[in-house]
Design a protein around this motif. Structure first.
Motif, short mmCIF file in Angstrom:
data_model
loop_
_atom_site.label_atom_id
_atom_site.label_comp_id
_atom_site.label_asym_id
_atom_site.label_seq_id
_atom_site.Cartn_x
_atom_site.Cartn_y
_atom_site.Cartn_z
N ARG A 81 -12.09 -8.61 -15.26
CA ARG A 81 -13.18 -9.57 -15.49
C ARG A 81 -12.81 -10.53 -16.62
NH1 ARG A 81 -16.39 -11.70 -12.67
NH2 ARG A 81 -18.22 -11.72 -14.06
N GLU A 82 -12.18 -9.99 -17.67
CA GLU A 82 -11.77 -10.85 -18.78
C GLU A 82 -10.70 -11.84 -18.34
OE1 GLU A 82 -10.61 -8.16 -21.85
OE2 GLU A 82 -12.66 -7.85 -22.58
N LEU A 83 -9.95 -11.50 -17.30
CA LEU A 83 -8.95 -12.41 -16.74
C LEU A 83 -9.57 -13.41 -15.77
CD1 LEU A 83 -5.98 -9.94 -16.17
CD2 LEU A 83 -6.10 -11.79 -17.84
N GLY A 84 -10.89 -13.30 -15.58
CA GLY A 84 -11.60 -14.28 -14.77
C GLY A 84 -11.70 -13.95 -13.30
N ILE A 85 -11.39 -12.73 -12.91
CA ILE A 85 -11.45 -12.36 -11.49
C ILE A 85 -12.86 -11.95 -11.14
CG2 ILE A 85 -10.55 -10.75 -9.75
CD1 ILE A 85 -7.97 -10.62 -11.39
N ASP A 86 -13.32 -12.41 -9.97
CA ASP A 86 -14.70 -12.16 -9.58
C ASP A 86 -14.91 -10.70 -9.21
OD1 ASP A 86 -14.69 -11.98 -6.31
OD2 ASP A 86 -13.12 -13.30 -7.06
N LEU A 87 -16.19 -10.28 -9.27
CA LEU A 87 -16.54 -8.87 -9.09
C LEU A 87 -16.22 -8.38 -7.67
CD1 LEU A 87 -17.71 -6.40 -10.44
CD2 LEU A 87 -20.01 -7.18 -9.75
N ALA A 88 -16.42 -9.25 -6.66
CA ALA A 88 -16.15 -8.83 -5.28
C ALA A 88 -14.68 -8.49 -5.10
CB ALA A 88 -16.56 -9.95 -4.32
N THR A 89 -13.79 -9.30 -5.69
CA THR A 89 -12.36 -9.03 -5.58
C THR A 89 -11.99 -7.77 -6.36
OG1 THR A 89 -11.88 -11.39 -5.37
CG2 THR A 89 -10.04 -9.97 -6.02
N ILE A 90 -12.60 -7.59 -7.52
CA ILE A 90 -12.32 -6.39 -8.33
C ILE A 90 -12.71 -5.14 -7.55
CG2 ILE A 90 -13.01 -5.12 -10.39
CD1 ILE A 90 -13.30 -7.81 -11.81
N ARG A 91 -13.82 -5.23 -6.85
CA ARG A 91 -14.28 -4.07 -6.08
C ARG A 91 -13.25 -3.69 -5.01
NH1 ARG A 91 -20.49 -3.04 -4.43
NH2 ARG A 91 -20.24 -0.90 -3.67
N ARG A 92 -12.61 -4.69 -4.40
CA ARG A 92 -11.60 -4.42 -3.38
C ARG A 92 -10.36 -3.79 -4.03
NH1 ARG A 92 -10.28 -9.34 0.32
NH2 ARG A 92 -9.31 -7.63 1.50
N VAL A 93 -10.07 -4.20 -5.27
CA VAL A 93 -8.94 -3.58 -5.98
C VAL A 93 -9.26 -2.12 -6.29
CG1 VAL A 93 -7.59 -3.58 -8.12
CG2 VAL A 93 -8.14 -5.75 -6.98
N LEU A 94 -10.48 -1.89 -6.79
CA LEU A 94 -10.88 -0.52 -7.14
C LEU A 94 -10.91 0.38 -5.91
CD1 LEU A 94 -13.75 -1.29 -9.69
CD2 LEU A 94 -11.40 -0.54 -10.19
N ASP A 95 -11.23 -0.22 -4.77
CA ASP A 95 -11.27 0.56 -3.52
C ASP A 95 -9.90 0.60 -2.84
OD1 ASP A 95 -13.92 1.00 -3.94
OD2 ASP A 95 -14.63 -0.60 -2.61
N ARG A 96 -8.90 0.01 -3.53
CA ARG A 96 -7.51 0.00 -3.05
C ARG A 96 -7.31 -0.76 -1.76
NH1 ARG A 96 -5.07 5.91 -4.91
NH2 ARG A 96 -5.89 5.79 -7.05
N GLU A 97 -8.17 -1.73 -1.53
CA GLU A 97 -7.95 -2.63 -0.39
C GLU A 97 -6.96 -3.73 -0.77
OE1 GLU A 97 -11.65 -4.18 0.94
OE2 GLU A 97 -12.62 -2.21 1.08
N LEU A 98 -6.89 -4.02 -2.06
CA LEU A 98 -5.94 -5.00 -2.59
C LEU A 98 -5.24 -4.38 -3.79
CD1 LEU A 98 -8.07 -8.29 -2.68
CD2 LEU A 98 -6.19 -7.79 -1.11
N SER A 99 -3.97 -4.78 -3.99
CA SER A 99 -3.26 -4.30 -5.18
C SER A 99 -3.51 -5.25 -6.34
CB SER A 99 -1.76 -4.22 -4.91
OG SER A 99 -1.21 -5.53 -4.77
N VAL A 100 -3.33 -4.74 -7.54
CA VAL A 100 -3.48 -5.58 -8.73
C VAL A 100 -2.47 -6.73 -8.66
CG1 VAL A 100 -3.25 -5.66 -11.23
CG2 VAL A 100 -4.38 -3.71 -10.16
N ALA A 101 -1.26 -6.46 -8.20
CA ALA A 101 -0.22 -7.49 -8.12
C ALA A 101 -0.65 -8.64 -7.20
CB ALA A 101 1.09 -6.88 -7.62
#
Length: 328
Positions: free
Chosen positions: A60-80
């Motif tokens: 969030r501090e890097l400016g990424i929206d919550l919907a995208t973060i949720r996909r990262v947390l659910d491992r649908e997307l990688s941090v990279a």
């Protein structure tokens, strides 16, 4: 389950720096779910929830929206993957901010009115394709005639102005001035005439008669004067231009007077338009090219200096009366 391994919302708040209210919002949204509840009904979270919250806060501090973060947390997307996409988006934002900064600095430096400021902003917002279309229209308008010289068209296209992704204030100002020039019908006609002469390698009559040695010497001396920042209308230009006038007068068996200077100016003006010289200088600035001394449009400087009457002579070639202090 050993409740000592679990964390209350207050504990998570202290560990992550997030407010209790924010953690409760994330919990209600299902981004971070409680592991269980205490006998009193308070939410308790395990270590995984703590790690998710720490990653969430970072992203969030890097400016990424919550919907995208949720996909990262659910491992649908990688941090990279998210980092790469977000870095690209930030690049675009940085470029836009740099453009805005450059426009504002030019507007402040020039004391621009609202209309000019809006024009500069609009011109810098053009896409690469839109800028190319604008230049194509200029080339077509200037050279889209039956008698157009293909060599002249190629010369102009080979030096197409291309505003960089992060232009300086100077480049923004040059780009705006270029656009104004390219839209001027009179300038297009002058550009066509001058470019055809330059592309054809046509030697001016005065150069041909003066000879290659004097022509080369003239270009060298004027280029040196320009590189030294000598104003063609100032006193420092006088010895340079007086020497050249004398050399040409000898070559043409003429008297180096005001009439001869005027004749020289007319000859050099034939294929060297100051507005066209300005166009090429602006192209160099916009493209960030280093100015090559041999390619400096010397004749604009030369004509201006020739048009400036020598010290003690008025514009009609008559000797000015002395205005110094009298002898006492």
């Amino acid at each position: 389950m050993d409740v000592t391994t679990l964390h209350s919302i207050g504990d998570l708040s202290r560990r992550t720096g997030l407010s209790v209210r924010t953690i409760r919002f994330y919990s209600d949204s299902g981004v971070v779910t409680p592991t269980t509840r205490s006998p009193a009904g308070y939410r308790l979270y395990d270590r995984d929830a703590l790690l998710r919250l720490e990653l969430l806060r970072t992203l969030r501090e890097l400016g990424i929206d919550l919907a995208t973060i949720r996909r990262v947390l659910d491992r649908e997307l990688s941090v990279a993957e998210v980092a790469a996409a977000h870095a690209d988006a930030i690049d675009v934002q940085i470029r836009m901010l740099q453009l805005r900064r450059s426009v504002l600095r030019v507007a402040a430096g020039r004391g621009s009115d609202p209309e000019e400021t809006k024009l500069m902003h609009r011109l810098t917002q053009l896409s690469g394709e839109e800028r190319r279309r604008l230049i194509d229209e200029f080339v077509e308008g200037a050279f889209g005639t039956a008698d157009a010289d293909p060599a002249a068209v190629s010369m102009v296209r080979a030096a197409t102005p291309d505003l960089p992704r992060d232009p300086s204030s100077e480049q923004v100002a040059a780009w705006v001035e270029l656009v104004e020039l390219m839209g001027d019908e009179d300038f297009r006609a002058r550009m066509r005439r001058t470019a055809m002469c330059q592309a054809g390698g046509r030697v001016l009559g005065i150069e041909s008669e003066a000879g290659e040695e004097l022509t080369r010497f003239t270009r060298q001396k004027v280029a040196e004067a320009m590189k030294s920042g000598i104003d063609p209308l100032g006193n420092r230009a006088t010895p340079v231009i007086d020497d050249l006038v004398h050399r040409f007068a000898v070559a043409f068996a003429r008297t180096p007077d005001a009439e001869f200077r005027d004749w020289m100016a007319q000859q050099f003006e034939e294929a060297h338009d100051p507005g066209v010289d300005r166009y090429w200088r602006l192209v160099w600035i916009v493209n960030g090219w280093q100015v090559v001394p041999d390619l400096i449009p010397v004749y604009s400087w030369l004509v201006q200096a020739l048009r400036t009457p020598p010290a003690g002579v008025d514009s009609r070639g008559r000797q000015r009366p002395e205005t110094g202090h009298g002898r006492g």
